[in-house]
Design a protein around this motif. Structure first.
Motif, PDB file in Angstrom:
ATOM      1  N   ASN A 147      47.195  21.144  43.420  1.00 59.58           N
ATOM      2  CA  ASN A 147      46.664  21.560  42.124  1.00 59.58           C
ATOM      3  C   ASN A 147      45.163  21.746  42.285  1.00 59.58           C
ATOM      4  OD1 ASN A 147      49.071  21.528  40.534  1.00 59.58           O
ATOM      5  ND2 ASN A 147      49.051  19.314  40.706  1.00 59.58           N
ATOM      6  N   VAL A 148      44.716  22.987  42.131  1.00 60.87           N
ATOM      7  CA  VAL A 148      43.314  23.342  42.341  1.00 60.87           C
ATOM      8  C   VAL A 148      42.631  23.482  40.971  1.00 60.87           C
ATOM      9  CG1 VAL A 148      41.766  25.096  43.279  1.00 60.87           C
ATOM     10  CG2 VAL A 148      43.857  24.489  44.500  1.00 60.87           C
ATOM     11  N   PRO A 149      41.443  22.885  40.800  1.00 61.57           N
ATOM     12  CA  PRO A 149      40.717  23.042  39.532  1.00 61.57           C
ATOM     13  C   PRO A 149      40.466  24.528  39.239  1.00 61.57           C
ATOM     14  CG  PRO A 149      39.692  21.353  40.891  1.00 61.57           C
ATOM     15  CD  PRO A 149      40.733  22.020  41.741  1.00 61.57           C
ATOM     16  N   SER A 150      40.548  24.901  37.983  1.00 60.16           N
ATOM     17  CA  SER A 150      40.392  26.308  37.594  1.00 60.16           C
ATOM     18  C   SER A 150      39.033  26.865  37.995  1.00 60.16           C
ATOM     19  CB  SER A 150      40.613  26.474  36.095  1.00 60.16           C
ATOM     20  OG  SER A 150      39.689  25.679  35.371  1.00 60.16           O
ATOM     21  N   SER A 151      38.005  26.021  38.074  1.00 62.40           N
ATOM     22  CA  SER A 151      36.672  26.485  38.456  1.00 62.40           C
ATOM     23  C   SER A 151      36.620  26.959  39.913  1.00 62.40           C
ATOM     24  CB  SER A 151      35.649  25.369  38.237  1.00 62.40           C
ATOM     25  OG  SER A 151      35.973  24.239  39.028  1.00 62.40           O
ATOM     26  N   GLU A 152      37.554  26.505  40.752  1.00 67.38           N
ATOM     27  CA  GLU A 152      37.566  26.885  42.167  1.00 67.38           C
ATOM     28  C   GLU A 152      38.671  27.888  42.483  1.00 67.38           C
ATOM     29  OE1 GLU A 152      37.204  23.716  44.983  1.00 67.38           O
ATOM     30  OE2 GLU A 152      36.300  22.386  43.504  1.00 67.38           O
ATOM     31  N   LEU A 153      39.352  28.393  41.474  1.00 68.13           N
ATOM     32  CA  LEU A 153      40.504  29.255  41.675  1.00 68.13           C
ATOM     33  C   LEU A 153      40.168  30.710  41.983  1.00 68.13           C
ATOM     34  CD1 LEU A 153      43.171  27.577  40.305  1.00 68.13           C
ATOM     35  CD2 LEU A 153      43.683  29.950  39.997  1.00 68.13           C
ATOM     36  N   ALA A 154      39.088  31.215  41.456  1.00 65.37           N
ATOM     37  CA  ALA A 154      38.764  32.647  41.536  1.00 65.37           C
ATOM     38  C   ALA A 154      38.817  33.216  42.954  1.00 65.37           C
ATOM     39  CB  ALA A 154      37.408  32.914  40.893  1.00 65.37           C
ATOM     40  N   PRO A 155      38.246  32.573  43.981  1.00 60.76           N
ATOM     41  CA  PRO A 155      38.266  33.195  45.313  1.00 60.76           C
ATOM     42  C   PRO A 155      39.611  33.076  46.047  1.00 60.76           C
ATOM     43  CG  PRO A 155      37.085  31.124  45.416  1.00 60.76           C
ATOM     44  CD  PRO A 155      37.417  31.363  43.973  1.00 60.76           C
ATOM     45  N   LEU A 156      40.557  32.303  45.509  1.00 58.24           N
ATOM     46  CA  LEU A 156      41.818  32.078  46.214  1.00 58.24           C
ATOM     47  C   LEU A 156      42.818  33.205  45.952  1.00 58.24           C
ATOM     48  CD1 LEU A 156      42.377  28.257  45.644  1.00 58.24           C
ATOM     49  CD2 LEU A 156      41.341  29.406  47.596  1.00 58.24           C
ATOM     50  N   GLN A 157      43.490  33.620  47.025  1.00 56.07           N
ATOM     51  CA  GLN A 157      44.533  34.630  46.885  1.00 56.07           C
ATOM     52  C   GLN A 157      45.550  34.477  48.009  1.00 56.07           C
ATOM     53  OE1 GLN A 157      42.925  38.591  47.284  1.00 56.07           O
ATOM     54  NE2 GLN A 157      41.271  37.859  48.580  1.00 56.07           N
ATOM     55  N   ALA A 158      46.748  34.962  47.763  1.00 57.07           N
ATOM     56  CA  ALA A 158      47.809  34.885  48.763  1.00 57.07           C
ATOM     57  C   ALA A 158      47.382  35.631  50.022  1.00 57.07           C
ATOM     58  CB  ALA A 158      49.090  35.480  48.206  1.00 57.07           C
ATOM     59  N   GLN A 183      48.778  30.763  35.996  1.00 56.70           N
ATOM     60  CA  GLN A 183      48.637  29.908  34.815  1.00 56.70           C
ATOM     61  C   GLN A 183      47.892  28.636  35.149  1.00 56.70           C
ATOM     62  OE1 GLN A 183      52.781  29.438  33.763  1.00 56.70           O
ATOM     63  NE2 GLN A 183      52.583  30.982  32.149  1.00 56.70           N
ATOM     64  N   VAL A 184      47.010  28.248  34.249  1.00 61.46           N
ATOM     65  CA  VAL A 184      46.261  27.003  34.389  1.00 61.46           C
ATOM     66  C   VAL A 184      46.858  25.999  33.411  1.00 61.46           C
ATOM     67  CG1 VAL A 184      44.008  25.900  34.095  1.00 61.46           C
ATOM     68  CG2 VAL A 184      44.159  28.187  35.095  1.00 61.46           C
ATOM     69  N   ASP A 185      47.152  24.804  33.917  1.00 59.14           N
ATOM     70  CA  ASP A 185      47.692  23.738  33.067  1.00 59.14           C
ATOM     71  C   ASP A 185      46.607  23.289  32.092  1.00 59.14           C
ATOM     72  OD1 ASP A 185      48.498  21.244  32.000  1.00 59.14           O
ATOM     73  OD2 ASP A 185      49.732  20.836  33.752  1.00 59.14           O
ATOM     74  N   ALA A 186      46.900  23.374  30.814  1.00 63.78           N
ATOM     75  CA  ALA A 186      45.901  23.041  29.780  1.00 63.78           C
ATOM     76  C   ALA A 186      45.514  21.567  29.807  1.00 63.78           C
ATOM     77  CB  ALA A 186      46.442  23.427  28.397  1.00 63.78           C
ATOM     78  N   LYS A 187      46.424  20.705  30.211  1.00 61.99           N
ATOM     79  CA  LYS A 187      46.153  19.254  30.226  1.00 61.99           C
ATOM     80  C   LYS A 187      45.247  18.858  31.378  1.00 61.99           C
ATOM     81  CE  LYS A 187      50.483  18.004  27.993  1.00 61.99           C
ATOM     82  NZ  LYS A 187      51.783  17.348  28.168  1.00 61.99           N
ATOM     83  N   THR A 188      45.493  19.448  32.565  1.00 63.26           N
ATOM     84  CA  THR A 188      44.752  19.023  33.754  1.00 63.26           C
ATOM     85  C   THR A 188      43.638  19.999  34.155  1.00 63.26           C
ATOM     86  OG1 THR A 188      46.285  20.142  35.250  1.00 63.26           O
ATOM     87  CG2 THR A 188      46.786  17.852  34.678  1.00 63.26           C
ATOM     88  N   GLY A 189      43.697  21.237  33.655  1.00 58.55           N
ATOM     89  CA  GLY A 189      42.711  22.241  34.023  1.00 58.55           C
ATOM     90  C   GLY A 189      42.871  22.713  35.450  1.00 58.55           C
ATOM     91  N   THR A 190      44.097  22.567  36.009  1.00 60.62           N
ATOM     92  CA  THR A 190      44.353  22.984  37.388  1.00 60.62           C
ATOM     93  C   THR A 190      45.483  24.002  37.426  1.00 60.62           C
ATOM     94  OG1 THR A 190      45.954  21.199  37.745  1.00 60.62           O
ATOM     95  CG2 THR A 190      43.646  20.728  38.297  1.00 60.62           C
ATOM     96  N   ALA A 191      45.580  24.693  38.570  1.00 64.06           N
ATOM     97  CA  ALA A 191      46.674  25.631  38.791  1.00 64.06           C
ATOM     98  C   ALA A 191      47.329  25.311  40.117  1.00 64.06           C
ATOM     99  CB  ALA A 191      46.135  27.064  38.800  1.00 64.06           C
ATOM    100  N   LEU A 192      48.615  25.610  40.227  1.00 65.06           N
ATOM    101  CA  LEU A 192      49.379  25.345  41.430  1.00 65.06           C
ATOM    102  C   LEU A 192      49.061  26.389  42.495  1.00 65.06           C
ATOM    103  CD1 LEU A 192      51.691  23.794  42.880  1.00 65.06           C
ATOM    104  CD2 LEU A 192      53.253  25.463  41.873  1.00 65.06           C
ATOM    105  N   VAL A 193      48.804  25.907  43.727  1.00 64.85           N
ATOM    106  CA  VAL A 193      48.586  26.767  44.885  1.00 64.85           C
ATOM    107  C   VAL A 193      49.483  26.220  46.003  1.00 64.85           C
ATOM    108  CG1 VAL A 193      46.919  27.570  46.592  1.00 64.85           C
ATOM    109  CG2 VAL A 193      46.217  27.282  44.212  1.00 64.85           C
ATOM    110  N   ARG A 194      50.162  27.141  46.716  1.00 63.41           N
ATOM    111  CA  ARG A 194      51.004  26.728  47.832  1.00 63.41           C
ATOM    112  C   ARG A 194      50.526  27.389  49.126  1.00 63.41           C
ATOM    113  NH1 ARG A 194      55.609  27.919  44.369  1.00 63.41           N
ATOM    114  NH2 ARG A 194      56.271  25.975  43.420  1.00 63.41           N
TER     115      ARG A 194
END
Length: 195
Positions: A147-158, A183-194
Motif C-alpha cells: 500500500n503506497v501513500p497517494s503522495s508517492e503514487l504519481a510516478p509509479l506505473q506498470a 483507487q485510493v483508500d479513503a481511510k488510509t490514503g494509500t493505493a494498492l501496488v503489486r
C-alpha cells in the motif's frame, strides 16, 4: 550522473491474483459430496495440472458405468440384426457418457501446476461441496502487494523496475511493477501496488 527516485513500502508476498491469467493459487474442493477413499498428495509435493489429488468412493459410479457399457454393447449387437432402433442405441450411448462423467467427478484433480501447500482431509472422511480438501500454489507466480501513500503514487506505473527485500541484510530480488490501483483508500490514503 543518473539520478533515480525510490518509493519504499512494506507489503506481503502472496500468490498472483486472477487477472489476465488464472490465479496462482487454488483451494481444491469436490464437485460432489462423498467419502474420501484415497489421498494421493502430501503437503510440499509438486504436482502437475490435472494430477489426481484425491479419490472419492466410486463403487456406485463404477457399477453404473459397467451396467451402461453392457447395455450399450447389447444395443450394438441388436442393431446389427435390426432388433433395436437408432434412438435406443443413442440413449444407451448417452447413459454411458453420463455414467462416465459422474465417475470422473469422483477423481479430484489439481487445477494448476505447483506445490500442495496443505492437505485438509484423510482417507475415510466425508466431504461436501464446502470442504477445502487441499490448497495448491504456483511458487513461480508470487507477487508483493504493498500500500503506497497517494503522495508517492504519481510516478509509479506498470512495467517499472522494482526491488524486493525480505530484510535489510538480504540481497534484493528484481521485480517489475505489474499493477497500480487507480483507487485510493479513503481511510488510509494509500493505493494498492503489486510487483
Amino acid at each position: 550522473a543518473t539520478l533515480r527516485g525510490y518509493v519504499t513500502a512494506y507489503g506481503t508476498v502472496e500468490p498472483e491474483p486472477a487477472g489476465e491469467r488464472p490465479a496462482a493459487s487454488s483451494r481444491v474442493g469436490p464437485s460432489v459430496p462423498g467419502i474420501v477413499t484415497e489421498v494421493k498428495c502430501a503437503a510440499g509435493q509438486s504436482v502437475d495440472k490435472g494430477a489426481v489429488l484425491f479419490q472419492l468412493d466410486s463403487r456406485t459410479a463404477d457399477v453404473a458405468v459397467h451396467t451402461a457399457e453392457r447395455v450399450l454393447e447389447r444395443q450394438k449387437q441388436l442393431m446389427l440384426v435390426e432388433g433395436t432402433s437408432q434412438k435406443t442405441l443413442q440413449e444407451a450411448e448417452q447413459q454411458l457418457a453420463a455414467a462416465r462423467a459422474q465417475q470422473s467427478l469422483l477423481r479430484i484433480q489439481s487445477p494448476l501446476a505447483g506445490l500442495v501447500t496443505s492437505v485438509n482431509v484423510r482417507a475415510g472422511e466425508a466431504v461436501d461441496l464446502t470442504t477445502v480438501l487441499a490448497e495448491v500454489l504456483d511458487p513461480s507466480r508470487l507477487v508483493v502487494s504493498v500500500n503506497v501513500p497517494s503522495s508517492e503514487l504519481a510516478p509509479l506505473q506498470a512495467g517499472q523496475a522494482a526491488e524486493v527485500r525480505v530484510n535489510e541484510s538480504a540481497a534484493p530480488v528484481t521485480a517489475t511493477v505489474s499493477y497500480v490501483s487507480p483507487q485510493v483508500d479513503a481511510k488510509t490514503g494509500t493505493a494498492l501496488v503489486r510487483a
